[in-house]
Design an enzyme around this catalytic site. Structure first.
Site, PDB file in Angstrom:
ATOM      1  N   HIS A 104      56.713  54.719  -3.505  1.00 31.63           N
ATOM      2  CA  HIS A 104      57.310  55.480  -2.883  1.00 31.63           C
ATOM      3  C   HIS A 104      58.745  55.108  -2.753  1.00 31.63           C
ATOM      4  CE1 HIS A 104      56.999  52.924   0.240  1.00 31.63           C
ATOM      5  NE2 HIS A 104      57.120  53.639   1.490  1.00 31.63           N
ATOM      6  N   GLU A 158      60.996  54.671   0.209  1.00 30.71           N
ATOM      7  CA  GLU A 158      61.597  53.417   1.221  1.00 30.71           C
ATOM      8  C   GLU A 158      62.081  52.597   0.971  1.00 30.71           C
ATOM      9  OE1 GLU A 158      58.828  53.649   4.480  1.00 30.71           O
ATOM     10  OE2 GLU A 158      60.389  52.822   6.126  1.00 30.71           O
ATOM     11  N   HIS A 185      52.864  45.478   1.568  1.00 30.48           N
ATOM     12  CA  HIS A 185      53.225  44.163   2.349  1.00 30.48           C
ATOM     13  C   HIS A 185      52.180  43.040   2.513  1.00 30.48           C
ATOM     14  CE1 HIS A 185      57.183  46.492   3.909  1.00 30.48           C
ATOM     15  NE2 HIS A 185      56.241  47.555   3.874  1.00 30.48           N
ATOM     16  N   HIS A 202      62.545  48.659  12.231  1.00 33.93           N
ATOM     17  CA  HIS A 202      62.539  50.349  12.080  1.00 33.93           C
ATOM     18  C   HIS A 202      62.304  50.347  13.185  1.00 33.93           C
ATOM     19  CE1 HIS A 202      59.265  51.693  10.323  1.00 33.93           C
ATOM     20  NE2 HIS A 202      59.806  52.211   9.149  1.00 33.93           N
ATOM     21  N   ASP A 221      62.562  49.504   1.579  1.00 37.77           N
ATOM     22  CA  ASP A 221      62.572  48.015   1.766  1.00 37.77           C
ATOM     23  C   ASP A 221      61.160  47.821  -0.087  1.00 37.77           C
ATOM     24  OD1 ASP A 221      60.093  50.213   2.816  1.00 37.77           O
ATOM     25  OD2 ASP A 221      59.118  48.419   3.399  1.00 37.77           O
ATOM     26  N   TYR A 223      49.470  47.924  11.951  1.00 42.32           N
ATOM     27  CA  TYR A 223      50.143  48.174  10.896  1.00 42.32           C
ATOM     28  C   TYR A 223      49.660  49.784  10.734  1.00 42.32           C
ATOM     29  CZ  TYR A 223      52.204  49.327   6.172  1.00 42.32           C
ATOM     30  OH  TYR A 223      53.216  49.402   5.116  1.00 42.32           O
ATOM     31  N   HIS A 268      52.657  56.598   3.052  1.00 39.61           N
ATOM     32  CA  HIS A 268      52.972  57.621   4.460  1.00 39.61           C
ATOM     33  C   HIS A 268      54.197  57.973   4.097  1.00 39.61           C
ATOM     34  CE1 HIS A 268      56.040  54.488   6.242  1.00 39.61           C
ATOM     35  NE2 HIS A 268      55.968  54.341   4.569  1.00 39.61           N
ATOM     36  N   ASP A 280      51.800  51.139   0.202  1.00 41.14           N
ATOM     37  CA  ASP A 280      52.365  50.571   1.829  1.00 41.14           C
ATOM     38  C   ASP A 280      50.721  50.704   2.359  1.00 41.14           C
ATOM     39  OD1 ASP A 280      54.495  49.892   2.331  1.00 41.14           O
ATOM     40  OD2 ASP A 280      54.914  52.329   3.180  1.00 41.14           O
TER      41      ASP A 280
HETATM   42 FE1  FEO Z   1      57.259  53.085   3.796  1.00 47.81          FE
HETATM   43 FE2  FEO Z   1      56.785  49.701   3.426  1.00 47.81          FE
HETATM   44  O1  FEO Z   1      57.791  51.038   3.359  1.00 47.81           O
END
Ligand code: FEO
Length: 397
Positions: free
Chosen positions: A78, A80, A225, A24, A82, A192, A145, A164
């Site tokens: 969370h 999101e 991640h 993104h 991914d 990041y 976040h 994250d």
């Molecule tokens: Fe906030 Fe890795 O998604």
């Protein structure tokens, strides 16, 4: 496909996205991974899932350990996509009525994405969930976040599942910090931070303080991640404090675009003058450098100097893009200045200055504008600007 036992009875069952290059709007030149974890206990528990397109990769790993139908529950740290994109199919396979534990805000966000298809059960901030021999404790980390972000902590193993936070967009077969080396992975962690967590730096400092007050111990920190932190998990937490504090340094980023090299000539003169004053300089052309790399350099710089030609009475579009991106990420404690060439109207410097002022930068000069091609007087003005900026930065150590 390898399954990694992170700790006795705790497995990494995520997926590696080797070839994603745009996350993104963030350039991921080494791809990324989506980390999901399976805890074997009386109640087998899956922490987070993966991006929808990586569902089969996660299931292939899970099947090497357990029959997916034996999973009792899922934790969503969370919403999101991914990490939650694979959630509906996961629940369809393991049993639609099985619970998905989430934060209070997660309840709203997951419902928004998946309607009433999931058996969502919100947990309290500080609440616990028994897995059998182990207990997961939840800590809300709102806006780190996402509004629904939370951590999960296993006190018996002293393991933090940090969602994250502390992550990096890095795809590789290495899973742990001691397999790759800090010098390799920290630049990815910093990029990041600069692109994801920077606007929430005040919250980062507050959260670290709270965790210290709670006296939590960390044998491992497992982000969603990239590389998992086990060699010295306190080191990445310490880095987050340093990155959140944003102390100004004697470094300047000269970021610019140019049409016929006039603004570029001004940028070069500015960089030379800053270098003469002992300032570490990064010169970044916006059609060669991605915005997410520019903000990474800006993050630990004391000065941000923006060059834009005027085109059609406006600043150059790439400069507008960069300023918009930077404004949203809210970097603190920066000296700023603008410069640029123009043919017949010359509004760009004024518009850039307005943006730098809106970002609460210390704008040390009204800026330097050059009609068409910079002459000697403009080059002297750029050298003066370099000296002015240098004098506003912390002295060399
Ligand atoms: Fe906030 Fe890795 O998604």
């Amino acid at each position: 496909m390898r399954v990694i036992e992170v700790a006795p009875g705790i497995f990494w069952v995520g997926a590696i996205d080797w070839n994603i290059r745009d996350f993104h709007g963030y350039s991921t030149d080494q791809g990324t991974s989506y980390n999901a974890f399976l805890i074997l206990d009386d109640k087998i528990t899956l922490i987070d899932t993966v991006k929808k397109t990586k569902t089969e990769e996660m299931f292939e790993r899970i099947r090497q350990i357990v029959d997916p139908k034996d999973i009792h529950q899922v934790i969503s740290l969370h919403t999101e996509m991914d990490h939650s994109g694979a959630l509906p199919l996961t629940m369809h396979r393991i049993g639609r009525d099985k619970p998905v534990y989430c934060s209070q805000m997660g309840l709203r966000n997951l419902k928004s994405h998946f309607k009433d298809d999931l058996n969502l059960i919100p947990v309290e901030n500080g609440g616990s969930l028994s897995l059998g021999k182990r207990t997961l404790t939840f800590l809300e980390t709102r806006m780190l976040h996402w509004p629904d972000s939370m951590f999960a902590y296993l006190p018996q193993d002293e393991i933090l599942f940090s969602s994250d936070a502390f992550g990096q967009h890095y795809a590789g077969l290495e899973r742990f910090d001691d397999e790759i080396g800090l010098d390799v992975i920290l630049p990815y962690a910093r990029k990041y931070y600069a692109n994801i967590l920077l606007p929430f730096s005040g919250l980062v400092l507050g959260l670290v303080k709270k965790v210290q007050e709670l006296g939590l111990k960390f044998r491992m920190v497992l982000p969603d991640h990239g590389i998992l932190w086990r060699r010295d998990p306190l080191s990445i937490i310490g880095k987050y404090v340093e990155w959140a504090e944003q102390k100004p340094t004697r470094k300047a980023v000269v970021v610019y675009d140019t049409m016929w090299h006039s603004t570029e000539t001004m940028a070069d003169a500015l960089a030379d003058a800053l270098g003469e004053e002992g300032v570490r300089v990064k010169l970044m052309h916006l059609r060669s450098c991605h915005r997410s790399d520019v903000i990474t350099e800006i993050h630990d710089a004391g000065a941000v100097l923006v060059g834009s030609p005027t085109i059609n009475n406006q600043m150059f579009p790439t400069v507008a893009d960069m300023l918009c991106y930077m404004k949203g990420l809210k970097p603190l404690n920066k000296v700023g200045a603008a410069f640029g060439s123009y043919g017949w109207s010359g509004e760009a410097v004024k518009y850039v200055n307005a943006e730098l002022t809106a970002m609460k930068f210390n704008v040390v000069s009204p800026g330097v504008r050059s009609p068409f091609v910079p002459e000697d007087d403009i080059m002297r003005a750029m050298a003066d600007l370099g000296r002015m900026v240098a004098s506003a930065l912390p002295p060399a150590p």
